[in-house]
Design a protein around this motif. Structure first.
Motif, short mmCIF file in Angstrom:
data_model
loop_
_atom_site.label_atom_id
_atom_site.label_comp_id
_atom_site.label_asym_id
_atom_site.label_seq_id
_atom_site.Cartn_x
_atom_site.Cartn_y
_atom_site.Cartn_z
N LEU A 5 -32.17 -72.74 -26.74
CA LEU A 5 -32.84 -72.01 -27.81
C LEU A 5 -33.92 -72.86 -28.46
CD1 LEU A 5 -29.89 -70.26 -29.64
CD2 LEU A 5 -31.64 -69.18 -28.27
N ASP A 6 -35.00 -72.21 -28.84
CA ASP A 6 -36.07 -72.89 -29.56
C ASP A 6 -36.22 -72.20 -30.91
OD1 ASP A 6 -38.14 -74.64 -30.11
OD2 ASP A 6 -39.64 -73.31 -29.20
N ILE A 7 -35.46 -72.66 -31.90
CA ILE A 7 -35.42 -71.97 -33.19
C ILE A 7 -35.77 -72.86 -34.38
CG2 ILE A 7 -33.82 -70.17 -32.47
CD1 ILE A 7 -31.57 -71.83 -33.67
N PRO A 8 -36.57 -73.90 -34.22
CA PRO A 8 -36.80 -74.76 -35.39
C PRO A 8 -37.56 -74.09 -36.52
CG PRO A 8 -38.23 -75.40 -33.58
CD PRO A 8 -37.28 -74.37 -33.05
N GLY A 9 -38.39 -73.09 -36.24
CA GLY A 9 -39.16 -72.45 -37.30
C GLY A 9 -38.42 -71.34 -38.02
N LEU A 10 -37.24 -70.98 -37.52
CA LEU A 10 -36.47 -69.90 -38.13
C LEU A 10 -35.59 -70.47 -39.24
CD1 LEU A 10 -35.49 -68.06 -34.85
CD2 LEU A 10 -37.50 -67.71 -36.27
N ARG A 11 -35.59 -69.81 -40.39
CA ARG A 11 -34.90 -70.38 -41.55
C ARG A 11 -33.71 -69.56 -42.04
NH1 ARG A 11 -37.67 -74.69 -43.29
NH2 ARG A 11 -39.87 -74.79 -42.83
N GLU A 15 -33.22 -64.14 -39.09
CA GLU A 15 -34.22 -64.55 -38.11
C GLU A 15 -33.59 -65.15 -36.86
OE1 GLU A 15 -36.50 -67.30 -40.42
OE2 GLU A 15 -37.89 -65.77 -41.14
N VAL A 16 -32.49 -65.85 -37.04
CA VAL A 16 -31.84 -66.54 -35.93
C VAL A 16 -30.98 -65.59 -35.09
CG1 VAL A 16 -30.17 -68.35 -35.35
CG2 VAL A 16 -31.86 -68.75 -37.13
N LEU A 17 -30.34 -64.61 -35.72
CA LEU A 17 -29.40 -63.73 -35.02
C LEU A 17 -30.00 -63.05 -33.79
CD1 LEU A 17 -26.57 -62.58 -34.91
CD2 LEU A 17 -27.34 -60.76 -36.44
N PRO A 18 -31.20 -62.46 -33.83
CA PRO A 18 -31.75 -61.85 -32.62
C PRO A 18 -31.98 -62.85 -31.48
CG PRO A 18 -33.00 -61.14 -34.54
CD PRO A 18 -32.07 -62.21 -34.99
N TRP A 23 -30.16 -64.74 -26.22
CA TRP A 23 -29.75 -65.85 -25.38
C TRP A 23 -28.37 -65.60 -24.76
CZ3 TRP A 23 -25.80 -69.50 -25.47
CH2 TRP A 23 -25.97 -70.60 -24.63
N THR A 24 -27.41 -65.13 -25.56
CA THR A 24 -26.08 -64.87 -25.03
C THR A 24 -26.10 -63.71 -24.05
OG1 THR A 24 -25.50 -63.55 -26.96
CG2 THR A 24 -24.81 -65.84 -26.97
N GLY A 25 -26.93 -62.70 -24.31
CA GLY A 25 -27.05 -61.59 -23.37
C GLY A 25 -27.57 -62.05 -22.02
N CYS A 26 -28.55 -62.93 -22.05
CA CYS A 26 -29.10 -63.48 -20.81
C CYS A 26 -28.05 -64.28 -20.06
CB CYS A 26 -30.31 -64.35 -21.14
SG CYS A 26 -31.06 -65.11 -19.70
#
Length: 64
Positions: A5-11, A15-18, A23-26
């Motif tokens: 996951l690349d989530i550093p900009g999500l606070r 924002e993170v849940l989707p 990722w888990t679906g994939c």
């Protein structure tokens, strides 16, 4: 997961849940694994429940 996951900009959690759900679906539906008989985790679970292997297996050639 932290490498996938690349989530550093999500606070926020909203924002993170989707991203996590995607990722888990994939991983559960599209990522085949050798340790699971070349199936995705979801396919392997269905195979264990039904006994039907979902991939097409080539038929051995008949010897003359």
């Amino acid at each position: 997961m932290k490498d996938g996951l690349d989530i550093p900009g999500l606070r926020t959690f909203e924002e993170v849940l989707p991203e996590i759900s995607s990722w888990t679906g994939c991983c559960n539906n599209g990522r085949c694994q050798w340790d699971l008989a070349k199936l995705s985790p979801r396919e392997r679970h269905k195979h264990l429940e039904t006994g039907v292997y979902p991939l097409v297996m080539p038929k051995p050639e008949e010897q003359a």
